[in-house]
Write a protein that holds these residues in place. Structure first.
Motif, PDB file in Angstrom:
ATOM      1  N   TYR B  56       2.662  54.074 -25.159  1.00 15.17           N
ATOM      2  CA  TYR B  56       1.981  55.054 -26.008  1.00 15.17           C
ATOM      3  C   TYR B  56       1.809  54.657 -27.372  1.00 15.17           C
ATOM      4  N   GLY B  57       0.686  54.894 -27.838  1.00 17.18           N
ATOM      5  CA  GLY B  57       0.157  54.267 -29.459  1.00 17.18           C
ATOM      6  C   GLY B  57      -1.005  53.335 -29.250  1.00 17.18           C
ATOM      7  N   HIS B  62       7.453  57.637 -36.949  1.00 19.07           N
ATOM      8  CA  HIS B  62       8.174  58.532 -37.826  1.00 19.07           C
ATOM      9  C   HIS B  62       9.634  58.557 -37.228  1.00 19.07           C
ATOM     10  N   ARG B 123       4.910  52.554 -28.582  1.00 18.62           N
ATOM     11  CA  ARG B 123       6.206  52.715 -27.839  1.00 18.62           C
ATOM     12  C   ARG B 123       6.055  52.235 -26.447  1.00 18.62           C
TER      13      ARG B 123
END
Lengths: 259, 239
Positions: B56-57, B62, B123
């Motif tokens: 993911y990404g 954050h 991720r």
């Protein structure tokens, strides 16, 4: 799970669609997504299933352990059901101990299976007071595009119905199929744009309100109910989805029983 | 390792218990795009190992304290599913998984062009669905395929293979029994285009000569597996 910001535009769009009796992915109000159920997909599990509903994919694996029966129930084994949604399943799921959402998932699925009595815990006893089987059902999300509840429940019962008790490995007799006498099925309904729909996708979950989960047994008996998230529903709405659940659970039960 | 050298794992014809010659690797399949909601994904089977990886990404990093002003951070997690082993694997904190997550992250950070995505996070989640032996290698290899599937720029793919020693014979790609009763295990993470390494571990007992032989087995196997990874990424499954 991090709660994503719900864009007002999505909510507005969903309620506009609802007004036209339409859904965001083109389905009708009670229509489910394309469903694929497979069993015996995990080589290390004693029973397993994979369920795909649209872009939602889950796995269920059954493992067995020998336990000492509880003192107040010396002739009974046990059933444990746990669900985990790890970060692999979507960008909003995070690592760490199970979130309240994942715990709710596991517990609601567990209640439906347990309360249906589909597994006779007395038959899991090996030596009264000393040895009994503990059946462990692990539910694992691969891809979350909404309605993990129904996917988990379906994979769970399909995995149990195809499980083999590994008695030889534990040196307590010969392997045998786990007796599962019933097929409890869950159907979930989400309030999206002021009306309930069946089998919500992720965008409908995101821009919707409360959800209701109904588990029915072979004879339409009710085994578990759960209302989740903020929202108010009427008795008329509930009757409507309960009627739909009776039809839909029969269709799904046929699929699971024919595996 | 060690102490089990008396378990016979090589027959009189020099074949291993599963019929392989010392230099053979197990059967491998690679598929991409298996997780519809992920930006990139890979399913890899290697013997009866099975790993699935989601990427993911790049996405917002954050909490802010993990952000790096000049590059992206990789968030790598390796985990074994509860039904991946003969005895159920208890979910939760586990020192072994933490270490493998860390060395896998170290390996992947060496190839991903992190400076292209300042202040963001990528991720990588590795889940072992079925474990035989060498799950860290399968996980790392599949992770590099998933990153490529997500379109994340990298200097090279990473192929991870382990060789070891059983009954005083150096063999490539240990299976479960060989791993349990063998005398040494040498997993490496190899960049197939340059022959350089980004991951290296070893435990057991190898002479200098045996070590060189095991090293070479890994290098040769890496080229074979690399071909399958490329095929999978070009589209279609690789067998």
């Amino acid at each position: 799970m991090t709660i994503p910001i719900v864009p007002k535009l999505l909510r507005a769009h969903l309620s506009e669609l609802a007004g036209k009796n339409a859904r965001i992915d083109g389905r009708s109000q009670w229509e489910g997504r394309k469903l694929v159920v497979e069993h015996s997909v995990l080589p290390r599990a004693e029973g397993s299933a994979r369920v795909r509903m649209g872009d939602t994919i889950v796995l269920a694996g059954v493992k067995f352990q020998i336990m000492q029966p509880y003192p107040d129930r010396p002739n009974q084994g046990g059933l444990m059901c746990s669900a985990d949604v790890r970060p692999i399943a979507g960008r909003n799921w995070e690592a760490g101990p199970p979130s309240p959402e994942a715990i709710e998932l596991g517990r609601v699925v567990d209640r439906g299976i347990r309360e249906s009595g589909c597994i006779d815990v007395d038959s899991l006893c090996i030596i009264p007071g000393e040895k009994a089987w503990q059946v462990i059902l692990d539910l694992f999300a691969v891809s979350d595009d909404g309605n993990l509840f129904d996917a988990f429940a379906l994979a769970g019962i399909a995995a149990l119905r195809n499980a083999t008790v590994p008695a030889e490995r534990f040196e307590v007799g010969e392997d045998y199929s786990l007796p599962v006498s019933k097929t409890p099925i869950m159907c979930s309904y989400h309030k999206v744009g002021a009306r309930f729909v069946y089998d919500a996708c992720a965008r409908e979950e995101l821009g919707g309100d409360e959800r209701i989960h109904i588990t029915l047994g072979d004879d339409d008996n009710v085994h578990s109910l759960q209302k989740g998230l903020k929202g108010i529903f009427s008795a008329e709405e509930f009757v409507e989805i309960m009627t739909n659940a009776q039809t839909r659970t029969k269709e799904l039960r046929k699929i699971v029983d024919s595996l | 390792m060690g102490g089990y050298g008396d378990v016979k794992m090589i027959d009189e014809n020099g074949l291993r218990m599963d019929g392989r010659s010392p230099g053979d690797i197990r059967e491998i399949t690679i598929e991409t795009g298996v997780i519809p909601v992920a930006d990139g994904s890979c399913r890899m089977t290697w013997g009866t190992n099975e790993a699935i990886v989601a990427v993911y990404g790049p996405m917002e990093a954050h909490p802010r304290k993990i952000q790096r002003q000049d590059r992206a951070v990789l968030d790598v997690a390796y985990n074994m599913a509860p039904f991946s082993t003969t005895d159920r694997m208890r979910p939760g904190f586990n020192r072994r998984s933490r270490e493998i997550s860390k060395v896998t992250k170290d390996a992947l950070e060496s190839v991903v062009l992190l400076e292209l995505y300042p202040r963001s996070k990528i991720r990588v989640t590795i889940e072992i669905l079925s474990a035989e032996a060498g799950t860290r290698c399968v996980g790392l290899t599949a992770a590099s395929v998933a990153l490529a599937d997500a379109g994340i720029p990298m200097t090279d793919l990473v192929v991870s293979v382990a060789s070891g020693k059983i009954n005083d014979v150096v063999v490539c790609d240990l299976n479960k029994e060989e791993d349990n009763y063998g005398e040494a295990d040498l997993p490496m993470g190899i960049l197939p285009n340059s022959g350089e390494l980004v991951f290296l571990q070893m435990d057991g007992d190898l002479s200098q000569e045996e070590f060189k032989e095991a090293w070479q087995y890994n290098m040769d196997a890496a080229q074979v597996v690399h071909g399958m990874m490329i095929e999978a990424l070009k589209g279609g499954d690789s067998q």
